[in-house]
Design an enzyme around this catalytic site. Structure first.
Site, PDB file in Angstrom:
ATOM      1  N   ASP A  11       0.863  -1.173   0.000  1.00 38.21           N
ATOM      2  CA  ASP A  11       0.000   0.000   0.000  1.00 38.21           C
ATOM      3  C   ASP A  11       0.905   1.230   0.000  1.00 38.21           C
ATOM      4  O   ASP A  11       2.072   1.153   0.387  1.00 38.21           O
ATOM      5  CB  ASP A  11      -0.889  -0.042   1.253  1.00 38.21           C
ATOM      6  CG  ASP A  11      -1.698   1.223   1.438  1.00 38.21           C
ATOM      7  OD1 ASP A  11      -2.400   1.626   0.502  1.00 38.21           O
ATOM      8  OD2 ASP A  11      -1.600   1.815   2.540  1.00 38.21           O
ATOM      9  N   ASP A  13      -0.159   5.156   0.748  1.00 37.58           N
ATOM     10  CA  ASP A  13      -0.421   6.132   1.804  1.00 37.58           C
ATOM     11  C   ASP A  13      -0.567   5.432   3.156  1.00 37.58           C
ATOM     12  O   ASP A  13      -1.423   4.560   3.324  1.00 37.58           O
ATOM     13  CB  ASP A  13      -1.705   6.908   1.507  1.00 37.58           C
ATOM     14  CG  ASP A  13      -1.645   7.658   0.192  1.00 37.58           C
ATOM     15  OD1 ASP A  13      -1.601   8.889   0.222  1.00 37.58           O
ATOM     16  OD2 ASP A  13      -1.649   7.004  -0.871  1.00 37.58           O
ATOM     17  N   ASP A 172      -1.637  -0.767   5.923  1.00 35.93           N
ATOM     18  CA  ASP A 172      -1.930  -0.216   7.243  1.00 35.93           C
ATOM     19  C   ASP A 172      -3.406  -0.221   7.588  1.00 35.93           C
ATOM     20  O   ASP A 172      -3.806   0.375   8.597  1.00 35.93           O
ATOM     21  CB  ASP A 172      -1.402   1.221   7.350  1.00 35.93           C
ATOM     22  CG  ASP A 172      -2.216   2.211   6.514  1.00 35.93           C
ATOM     23  OD1 ASP A 172      -2.525   1.880   5.346  1.00 35.93           O
ATOM     24  OD2 ASP A 172      -2.547   3.294   7.017  1.00 35.93           O
TER      25      ASP A 172
END
Length: 218
Positions: A11, A13, A172
């Site tokens: 991922d 961001d 995240d």
């Protein structure tokens, strides 16, 4: 140095890059042009992860969140500002640049699987990791579904020419964990980012970049 995987999907961001200040500033710019109340950085942490149109929509006053024309116009202002200021405050999380380089040196295929709009994804990867040969840098593209749809996983596996058992997704958020599960690959949740994950039974958990490194390299 070797890796337990042949491909690692990251991922963007909240996993590779801390982008929240620039994202928040761009949305606040679009809000201020319309005389709406602004949000602080902490509030934006709960809004990101599902594409920038959804981010802008959530930032609008609730009574305007179904107004597609307003969302589209605010999104255009957001994108114009964000494109001009995309890396004012954005930086890689400590240790992540070195980890990517070490994974590449170990022969691992690197990929980005993001819900950020494609041009923004491309620009940030070029700015911060432009010397690395990613097999795929995939963002939000017209005609393609967002995560947690598994199509993005399948596309990376095809480009990397690896099987699902040879790949892992690092992210995240719960969206990233569901993307990995839907795509039939392993997952590692990281303890930094915007909606930090905790340990769970259906994915591995890295509290810090050093723990992530130990899970990926030996």
């Amino acid at each position: 140095m070797q890796s337990r995987y042949k491909a690692v999907l990251f991922d963007l961001d909240g996993t590779l890059l801390d982008t929240i200040e620039d994202l928040g500033a761009a949305v606040n710019h679009a809000l201020s042009l319309r005389g709406f109340s602004l949000h602080d950085t902490q509030q934006y942490r709960a809004m990101v992860g599902h594409g920038v149109r959804n981010l802008v929509m959530q930032a609008l006053p609730e009574k305007f969140q179904a107004d597609d024309s307003l969302i589209d116009s605010a999104l255009a202002d957001f994108k114009a500002y964000y494109t001009a200021h995309i890396d004012d405050h954005t930086r890689p999380y400590p240790g992540m640049s070195d980890l990517l380089r070490d994974l590449h040196a170990a022969g691992v295929a690197l990929a980005v699987a993001s819900n950020k709009f494609q041009s923004g994804t491309d620009r940030l990867i070029h700015t911060f990791f432009g010397d690395l040969p990613f097999v795929a840098v995939l963002g939000n593209r017209e005609g393609f579904p967002l995560k947690p749809d598994p199509e993005i996983v399948g596309e990376v596996l095809r480009k990397a020419a690896v099987g699902p058992e040879e790949a892992v997704m690092v992210g995240d958020s719960g969206t990233d964990m569901r993307t990995a599960r839907n795509g039939g690959i392993a997952a590692i949740a990281v303890g930094w980012g915007y909606r930090p994950m905790g340990p769970a039974e259906d994915y591995r958990y890295a509290a810090c970049p050093d723990e992530l490194r130990a899970m990926l390299l030996f």
